[in-house]
Motif scaffolding. Structure first.
Motif, short mmCIF file in Angstrom:
data_model
loop_
_atom_site.label_atom_id
_atom_site.label_comp_id
_atom_site.label_asym_id
_atom_site.label_seq_id
_atom_site.Cartn_x
_atom_site.Cartn_y
_atom_site.Cartn_z
N UNK A 77 0.83 -1.21 0.00
CA UNK A 77 0.00 0.00 0.00
C UNK A 77 0.86 1.26 0.00
N UNK A 78 1.90 1.21 -0.83
CA UNK A 78 2.73 2.38 -1.03
C UNK A 78 2.30 3.09 -2.31
N UNK A 79 3.22 3.40 -3.21
CA UNK A 79 2.88 4.30 -4.31
C UNK A 79 1.87 3.76 -5.32
N UNK A 80 2.01 2.51 -5.76
CA UNK A 80 1.20 2.02 -6.87
C UNK A 80 -0.29 2.03 -6.52
N UNK A 81 -0.67 1.42 -5.43
CA UNK A 81 -2.09 1.36 -5.08
C UNK A 81 -2.63 2.74 -4.68
N UNK A 82 -1.80 3.54 -4.02
CA UNK A 82 -2.26 4.87 -3.63
C UNK A 82 -2.51 5.76 -4.85
N UNK A 83 -1.59 5.72 -5.81
CA UNK A 83 -1.76 6.55 -7.00
C UNK A 83 -2.91 6.07 -7.88
N UNK A 84 -3.09 4.76 -7.97
CA UNK A 84 -4.24 4.24 -8.73
C UNK A 84 -5.54 4.74 -8.12
N UNK A 85 -5.63 4.70 -6.80
CA UNK A 85 -6.82 5.20 -6.11
C UNK A 85 -7.03 6.70 -6.39
N UNK A 86 -5.97 7.47 -6.23
CA UNK A 86 -6.09 8.93 -6.40
C UNK A 86 -6.52 9.29 -7.81
N UNK A 87 -5.92 8.65 -8.82
CA UNK A 87 -6.24 9.04 -10.20
C UNK A 87 -7.62 8.55 -10.64
N UNK A 88 -8.07 7.40 -10.17
CA UNK A 88 -9.44 6.99 -10.52
C UNK A 88 -10.45 7.88 -9.79
N UNK A 89 -10.16 8.26 -8.54
CA UNK A 89 -11.00 9.21 -7.83
C UNK A 89 -11.07 10.53 -8.60
N UNK A 90 -9.93 10.97 -9.10
CA UNK A 90 -9.88 12.23 -9.85
C UNK A 90 -10.76 12.15 -11.10
N UNK A 163 -18.69 -9.40 -0.84
CA UNK A 163 -19.77 -9.54 -1.82
C UNK A 163 -20.01 -8.25 -2.59
N UNK A 164 -19.74 -7.14 -1.96
CA UNK A 164 -20.06 -5.85 -2.60
C UNK A 164 -18.83 -5.09 -3.08
N UNK A 165 -17.63 -5.57 -2.77
CA UNK A 165 -16.41 -4.86 -3.13
C UNK A 165 -15.77 -5.47 -4.38
N UNK A 166 -15.38 -4.60 -5.31
CA UNK A 166 -14.66 -5.04 -6.51
C UNK A 166 -13.18 -4.82 -6.27
N UNK A 167 -12.42 -5.92 -6.17
CA UNK A 167 -10.99 -5.85 -5.87
C UNK A 167 -10.16 -5.83 -7.15
N UNK A 168 -9.27 -4.87 -7.27
CA UNK A 168 -8.35 -4.79 -8.39
C UNK A 168 -6.95 -5.02 -7.85
N UNK A 169 -6.38 -6.20 -8.14
CA UNK A 169 -5.05 -6.55 -7.65
C UNK A 169 -3.99 -5.97 -8.59
N UNK A 170 -3.10 -5.18 -8.04
CA UNK A 170 -2.08 -4.51 -8.84
C UNK A 170 -0.76 -5.28 -8.85
N UNK A 171 -0.73 -6.39 -8.13
CA UNK A 171 0.41 -7.31 -8.14
C UNK A 171 -0.14 -8.73 -8.09
N UNK A 172 0.70 -9.72 -8.37
CA UNK A 172 0.27 -11.12 -8.32
C UNK A 172 0.11 -11.55 -6.87
N UNK A 181 -13.04 -10.04 -8.36
CA UNK A 181 -11.58 -9.87 -8.36
C UNK A 181 -11.04 -9.80 -9.78
N UNK A 182 -10.02 -8.98 -9.97
CA UNK A 182 -9.33 -8.95 -11.25
C UNK A 182 -7.92 -8.40 -11.04
N UNK A 183 -6.99 -8.77 -11.90
CA UNK A 183 -5.63 -8.25 -11.86
C UNK A 183 -5.45 -7.13 -12.88
N UNK A 184 -4.71 -6.11 -12.47
CA UNK A 184 -4.30 -5.04 -13.37
C UNK A 184 -2.89 -4.67 -12.94
N UNK A 185 -1.91 -5.28 -13.58
CA UNK A 185 -0.53 -5.19 -13.11
C UNK A 185 0.19 -3.96 -13.66
N UNK A 186 1.01 -3.36 -12.79
CA UNK A 186 1.85 -2.22 -13.17
C UNK A 186 3.29 -2.53 -12.78
#
Length: 211
Positions: A77-90, A163-172, A181-186
Motif C-alpha cells: 500500500x505504497x505508491x502504486x495502489x495509492x496513485x491508482x486510487x487517487x487518479x481513478x477518484x480524480x 460480496x459488494x467490493x470489486x478488488x483490483x489486484x495490482x500485483x500477483x 476480483x481482477x488483476x491489473x498489473x503495473x
C-alpha cells in the motif's frame, strides 16, 4: 485472473467534458486531466483492450447497486495502489460520479514509511502536505473543494464486504478467481495517471450510453 467478459474495443479518443458537480477539481488539475486524455492513443492496443474489460466489469458492478466499493490492492500500500486510487477518484470527480464510487486502496502487508512518489502529484495541480493524526505516515491531498487523507493501511482494517467490493489486484497476490476480483498489473507508476483516467472515461461513456 483474466476477465471472461469481452466487450468491443473503443479505439477513439473519448472527449473529456467538464460537468457541474458537488465537488470540484482545481483548474490546474482539470487542465492536467485534459492533457493526459490527449495521450490515450499512446496506450498499447492489448493494454487498451484489457482496460476496456476492467472498466466494463466495474460498470456492471454498479448496475447492481447505487454505489460500488472499488479497492486497489498490492503488497505494501505504497505508491502504486495509492496513485491508482487517487487518479481513478480524480476521473470520477471530473465526470461528476464521485458519489457513485467508494474508491480505496490497501495492502496485504502495509509498509509504514514515507511515500516519495506522491510528490509527483504537485505538477498536476494537487497540493500535498504531511498531516499529524492517529497514523504515523499520513498525507492530506487537496484536489479543490475537498481533500483526501492518504496513509498505508491493511485491507482487513477497511471491513469491506467481499460480496459488494470489486478488488483490483495490482500485483500477483491472489489465486482467487471470482467475479469480484481482477488483476491489473503495473511495473512502475508512470502509466497510472493515463490508464486510470482512461478507465474513468470508459466508465463515464458506459454510464452515458445507459441513460
Amino acid at each position: 485472473m483474466k476477465p471472461k467478459i469481452a466487450i468491443p474495443i473503443v479505439v477513439v479518443l473519448l472527449c473529456f467534458q467538464q460537468v457541474i458537480q458537488a465537488q470540484t477539481l482545481k483548474s490546474k488539475i482539470q487542465k492536467s486531466v485534459v492533457e493526459i486524455g490527449d495521450t490515450f492513443p499512446e496506450i498499447p492496443m492489448d493494454r487498451l483492450k484489457y482496460l476496456d474489460q476492467v472498466s466494463f466489469l466495474v460498470f456492471k458492478k454498479l448496475e447492481d447497486s447505487t454505489k460500488v466499493d472499488v479497492l486497489f490492492l498490492d503488497e505494501t500500500n505504497q505508491e502504486i495502489s495509492q496513485l491508482a486510487m487517487i487518479w481513478l477518484q480524480t476521473g470520477m470527480l471530473y465526470y461528476g460520479y464521485s458519489d457513485r464510487f467508494n474508491i480505496q486502496s490497501a495492502g496485504i502487508s502495509p509498509k509504514i514509511e514515507p511515500m516519495s512518489k506522491l510528490a509527483e502529484l504537485k505538477e498536476y495541480g494537487f497540493s500535498i502536505r504531511n498531516t499529524r493524526g492517529e497514523n504515523p505516515i499520513s498525507y492530506k491531498i487537496d484536489f479543490g473543494s475537498g481533500n483526501w487523507i492518504v496513509y498505508p493501511k491493511s485491507f482487513q482494517s477497511l471491513n469491506l464486504s467481499s460480496e459488494t467490493t470489486f478488488n483490483i489486484y495490482l500485483e500477483n497476490l491472489s489465486d482467487d478467481e471470482t467475479k469480484n476480483n481482477i488483476e491489473l498489473l503495473f511495473s512502475d507508476t508512470s502509466s497510472i495517471p493515463r490508464e486510470m483516467l482512461y478507465m474513468a472515461t470508459r466508465i463515464n461513456n458506459l454510464l452515458q450510453t445507459k441513460q
